[in-house]
Design an enzyme around this catalytic site. Structure first.
Site, mmCIF file in Angstrom:
data_model
loop_
_atom_site.group_PDB
_atom_site.id
_atom_site.type_symbol
_atom_site.label_atom_id
_atom_site.label_comp_id
_atom_site.label_asym_id
_atom_site.label_seq_id
_atom_site.Cartn_x
_atom_site.Cartn_y
_atom_site.Cartn_z
ATOM 1 N N HIS A 1 0.848 -1.198 0.000
ATOM 2 C CA HIS A 1 0.000 0.000 0.000
ATOM 3 C C HIS A 1 0.880 1.243 0.000
ATOM 4 O O HIS A 1 2.095 1.134 0.089
ATOM 5 C CB HIS A 1 -0.996 -0.020 1.161
ATOM 6 C CG HIS A 1 -0.395 0.040 2.540
ATOM 7 N ND1 HIS A 1 0.426 -0.957 3.040
ATOM 8 C CD2 HIS A 1 -0.488 0.973 3.528
ATOM 9 C CE1 HIS A 1 0.787 -0.640 4.279
ATOM 10 N NE2 HIS A 1 0.261 0.531 4.592
ATOM 11 N N HIS B 1 1.369 3.891 2.002
ATOM 12 C CA HIS B 1 1.887 4.630 3.167
ATOM 13 C C HIS B 1 3.412 4.749 3.114
ATOM 14 O O HIS B 1 4.110 3.823 2.684
ATOM 15 C CB HIS B 1 1.461 3.945 4.473
ATOM 16 C CG HIS B 1 0.038 4.213 4.830
ATOM 17 N ND1 HIS B 1 -0.680 3.418 5.695
ATOM 18 C CD2 HIS B 1 -0.818 5.193 4.422
ATOM 19 C CE1 HIS B 1 -1.906 3.900 5.811
ATOM 20 N NE2 HIS B 1 -2.023 4.966 5.050
ATOM 21 N N ASP C 1 5.803 4.558 5.179
ATOM 22 C CA ASP C 1 6.672 3.552 5.806
ATOM 23 C C ASP C 1 6.691 2.224 5.027
ATOM 24 O O ASP C 1 7.311 1.254 5.464
ATOM 25 C CB ASP C 1 6.273 3.320 7.278
ATOM 26 C CG ASP C 1 4.863 2.816 7.448
ATOM 27 O OD1 ASP C 1 3.947 3.334 6.791
ATOM 28 O OD2 ASP C 1 4.664 1.875 8.239
ATOM 29 N N HIS C 2 6.039 2.221 3.866
ATOM 30 C CA HIS C 2 6.073 1.026 3.001
ATOM 31 C C HIS C 2 6.648 1.309 1.611
ATOM 32 O O HIS C 2 6.994 0.374 0.891
ATOM 33 C CB HIS C 2 4.674 0.408 2.891
ATOM 34 C CG HIS C 2 4.169 -0.043 4.232
ATOM 35 N ND1 HIS C 2 4.146 -1.355 4.614
ATOM 36 C CD2 HIS C 2 3.734 0.683 5.306
ATOM 37 C CE1 HIS C 2 3.708 -1.435 5.862
ATOM 38 N NE2 HIS C 2 3.452 -0.211 6.306
ATOM 39 N N HIS D 1 -7.433 -1.038 5.718
ATOM 40 C CA HIS D 1 -6.389 -0.130 6.218
ATOM 41 C C HIS D 1 -6.265 1.061 5.256
ATOM 42 O O HIS D 1 -6.289 2.219 5.667
ATOM 43 C CB HIS D 1 -5.079 -0.903 6.330
ATOM 44 C CG HIS D 1 -3.918 -0.107 6.813
ATOM 45 N ND1 HIS D 1 -3.816 0.370 8.100
ATOM 46 C CD2 HIS D 1 -2.790 0.304 6.177
ATOM 47 C CE1 HIS D 1 -2.672 1.041 8.233
ATOM 48 N NE2 HIS D 1 -2.040 1.013 7.079
ATOM 49 N N ASP E 1 -0.038 -4.029 6.167
ATOM 50 C CA ASP E 1 -0.682 -3.544 7.396
ATOM 51 C C ASP E 1 -2.135 -4.004 7.495
ATOM 52 O O ASP E 1 -2.971 -3.329 8.106
ATOM 53 C CB ASP E 1 -0.631 -2.011 7.460
ATOM 54 C CG ASP E 1 0.776 -1.492 7.732
ATOM 55 O OD1 ASP E 1 1.693 -2.296 7.951
ATOM 56 O OD2 ASP E 1 0.947 -0.251 7.723
ATOM 57 N N HIS F 1 4.869 -4.931 10.236
ATOM 58 C CA HIS F 1 5.421 -4.347 11.476
ATOM 59 C C HIS F 1 5.649 -5.402 12.554
ATOM 60 O O HIS F 1 4.949 -6.410 12.594
ATOM 61 C CB HIS F 1 4.449 -3.305 12.061
ATOM 62 C CG HIS F 1 4.308 -2.067 11.244
ATOM 63 N ND1 HIS F 1 5.046 -0.929 11.478
ATOM 64 C CD2 HIS F 1 3.510 -1.779 10.188
ATOM 65 C CE1 HIS F 1 4.710 0.005 10.594
ATOM 66 N NE2 HIS F 1 3.774 -0.483 9.802
HETATM 67 FE FE FE Z 1 2.808 0.612 8.148
HETATM 68 ZN ZN ZN Z 2 0.084 1.484 6.584
#
Ligand code: FE
Ligand code: ZN
Length: 239
Positions: A54, A56, A58-59, A112, A131, A169
């Protein structure tokens, strides 16, 4: 095919899937480029593809730098083409995507985010769940509805029990506290928590889990219906 777990940022995991015959690799959700570069530097690995579950940060944070350095092609969900940096290859729900020895199925699992997908490597029995499904937990619902998330988890529940689950995570310890609060008598869960603590004491990832373990221990997968699931999700948001 070998999976290497690479820690990124505070508690993210990126995964390198290495075709050891050719030394080709894919990376799933590179939060940042440097840990990936450090890992593959000495190993003569050719980073062919970047797989994003996805959009985001942090990905996808490492997308641009890795693509520039290695000429990797970036694969993501077609509806997120405006949100995934430098995307090259657009995939859709239920598509089976192949290149060389890499072969995986795309499953759209919104909740999410609306464009969240997982990468299911059928032959290897591995799923990268980003996530959406965590070990002993599930993702927060940012864009979709609770029903979206419930339906997405149902899709993951239907995978074979021995499927290995690699999530985005390291949230397992905190998730385990929540699960044991709601299922204090679950013997499988008690066993799983012992294993988790042993791994964490040695500074090892608690990942991968399996679909079977999650079915036995994860309260979000064990919810009987949408109403129960929704209650748990609300409680977890304030846990
Ligand atoms: Fe994440
Ligand atoms: Zn995420």
């Amino acid at each position: 095919m070998k999976v290497e777990i690479i820690k990124c940022l505070k508690d993210n995991y990126s995964y390198l899937i290495i075709d050891e015959k050719n030394n080709y690799a894919c990376v799933v959700d590179p939060s940042e480029a440097q840990p990936i570069i450090d890992f593959i530097k000495s190993k003569k690995i050719d980073l062919k593809f970047i797989l994003n579950t996805h959009h985001h940060h942090d990905h996808v944070g490492g997308n641009t730098e890795l693509k520039k350095k290695y000429g990797s092609k970036i694969i993501g969900f077609k509806n997120d083409k405006e949100r995934i940096p430098d995307i090259d290859i657009l995939v859709e729900n239920n598509e089976i995507w192949r290149s060389g020895n890499f072969e995986f199925k795309i499953i759209h699992i919104p909740g999410h985010t609306t464009g969240h997908i997982c990468f299911y490597f059928i032959k290897e029995n591995i799923v990268f769940t980003g996530d959406t499904l965590f070990s002993l937990g599930c993702g927060r619902i940012f864009e979709g509805t609770k029903e979206d998330m419930y339906t997405s988890l149902k899709k993951l529940k239907s995978l074979p029990k021995n499927t290995k689950v690699y999530c985005g995570h390291e949230y397992t310890l905190k998730n385990s506290l929540f699960c044991s609060k709601y299922e204090s008598d679950n013997e499988e869960l008690k066993k799983k928590i012992l294993e988790i603590n042993l791994k964490l004491e040695k500074n090892l990832p608690t990942i991968p889990s399996t679909i079977g373990d999650e079915l036995a221990c994860n309260v979000f997968l064990r919810a009987k219906n949408l109403e129960d699931f929704s209650k748990l999700r609300d409680l977890k948001d304030n846990f």
